[in-house]
Design an enzyme around this catalytic site. Structure first.
Site, short mmCIF file in Angstrom:
data_model
loop_
_atom_site.label_atom_id
_atom_site.label_comp_id
_atom_site.label_asym_id
_atom_site.label_seq_id
_atom_site.Cartn_x
_atom_site.Cartn_y
_atom_site.Cartn_z
N ILE A 1 20.50 -14.33 -17.90
CA ILE A 1 20.58 -15.01 -19.20
C ILE A 1 21.97 -15.57 -19.48
O ILE A 1 22.16 -16.28 -20.47
CB ILE A 1 20.16 -14.08 -20.36
CG1 ILE A 1 21.01 -12.80 -20.39
CG2 ILE A 1 18.68 -13.75 -20.27
CD1 ILE A 1 20.72 -11.90 -21.59
N GLY B 1 29.70 -15.50 -16.85
CA GLY B 1 31.06 -15.78 -17.28
C GLY B 1 32.02 -15.68 -16.12
O GLY B 1 31.61 -15.69 -14.96
N ASP C 1 40.96 -14.02 -25.90
CA ASP C 1 39.93 -14.80 -25.20
C ASP C 1 38.73 -15.06 -26.10
O ASP C 1 37.58 -14.98 -25.68
CB ASP C 1 39.50 -14.08 -23.92
CG ASP C 1 38.79 -15.02 -22.94
OD1 ASP C 1 39.13 -16.21 -22.92
OD2 ASP C 1 37.89 -14.55 -22.21
N VAL D 1 24.99 -11.63 -16.92
CA VAL D 1 24.22 -10.81 -17.86
C VAL D 1 22.74 -11.06 -17.64
O VAL D 1 22.30 -12.20 -17.48
CB VAL D 1 24.60 -11.14 -19.32
CG1 VAL D 1 23.84 -10.23 -20.27
CG2 VAL D 1 26.11 -10.96 -19.53
N SER E 1 33.85 -13.13 -15.18
CA SER E 1 33.94 -11.86 -14.48
C SER E 1 32.61 -11.14 -14.31
O SER E 1 32.56 -10.10 -13.63
CB SER E 1 34.92 -10.93 -15.21
OG SER E 1 34.51 -10.74 -16.56
N ALA E 2 31.53 -11.66 -14.92
CA ALA E 2 30.25 -10.94 -14.86
C ALA E 2 29.09 -11.86 -15.15
O ALA E 2 29.25 -12.97 -15.66
CB ALA E 2 30.27 -9.78 -15.87
#
Length: 201
Positions: A30, A33, A131, A38, A35-36
């Site tokens: 869904i 970003g 951020d 989701v 660093s990850a």
């Protein structure tokens, strides 16, 4: 019926160069970003699973610690579980501010004030909100504001992102004839110019 644990599903999720390569059938991507990524998990509609890229796995416990300090505040999703390289968070139904601009959904002064309240609460907990951008502020389906992706709230340096966004909001967006709907390609251009400090903000 899913009999795999979240840990097992995370271990089956593979990335190549920070791009999702292999995902178990139980996961639906869904969002992604820096660093990850989701996912929503089959059979658990109330939760989202944030899986960090291998080189950022250590950030899972760091972000979990931030969420624990922000727990039970209405402006942040609740942390459900933390594991090696992943978090399980409350799933949020809604749109990011970025998606609101693409869809033409007005961002109101009240929404901006709620973001200020959210960041003020984080500061009261000894954190340093950083951020903050259009893709990590959400307007939920019941018109609440949620701030997500708080992993950088522990950094020491001051981050100008939110103050710059607010200045642009009141200087340009609030003008009567300023557009309220933007194509993603235009927003990405503005973001790129901002990162290079080429905008008069």
């Amino acid at each position: 019926m899913n009999t795999k644990t979240i840990k097992e599903l995370v271990e089956e999720t593979l990335f190549i160069h920070q791009k999702v390569d292999t995902v178990p059938n139980e996961f639906t991507l869904i969002g992604q970003g820096r660093s990850a990524a989701v996912f929503r998990m089959e059979g658990s509609p109330d939760y989202a699973v944030k899986v960090f890229y291998p080189e950022f796995k250590q950030l899972a416990h760091q972000e979990a610690a931030v969420y624990e300090r922000l727990s039970h505040n209405k402006y942040y999703p609740e942390l459900v579980e933390v594991g090696e390289g992943y978090l399980v968070l409350e799933y949020l139904n809604g749109m990011t501010f970025y998606e609101c601009l693409v869809a033409g959904i007005p961002i109101t002064p009240l929404m901006v004030a709620m973001v200020d309240d959210a960041l003020g609460y984080a500061r009261s907990q000894g954190l340093n909100p950083s951020d903050i951008h259009l893709k990590n502020i959400m307007l939920t389906n019941n018109n609440q504001i949620k701030v997500i992706d708080v992993v950088r709230f522990t950094q020491d340096k001051d981050c100008p992102h939110w103050s710059d966004l607010k200045k642009a909001y009141f200087t340009y967006y609030q003008k009567k004839y300023f557009p309220k709907r933007f194509a993603p390609i235009f927003l990405e251009l503005i973001i790129r110019l901002y990162r290079k400090r080429l905008l008069p903000i």
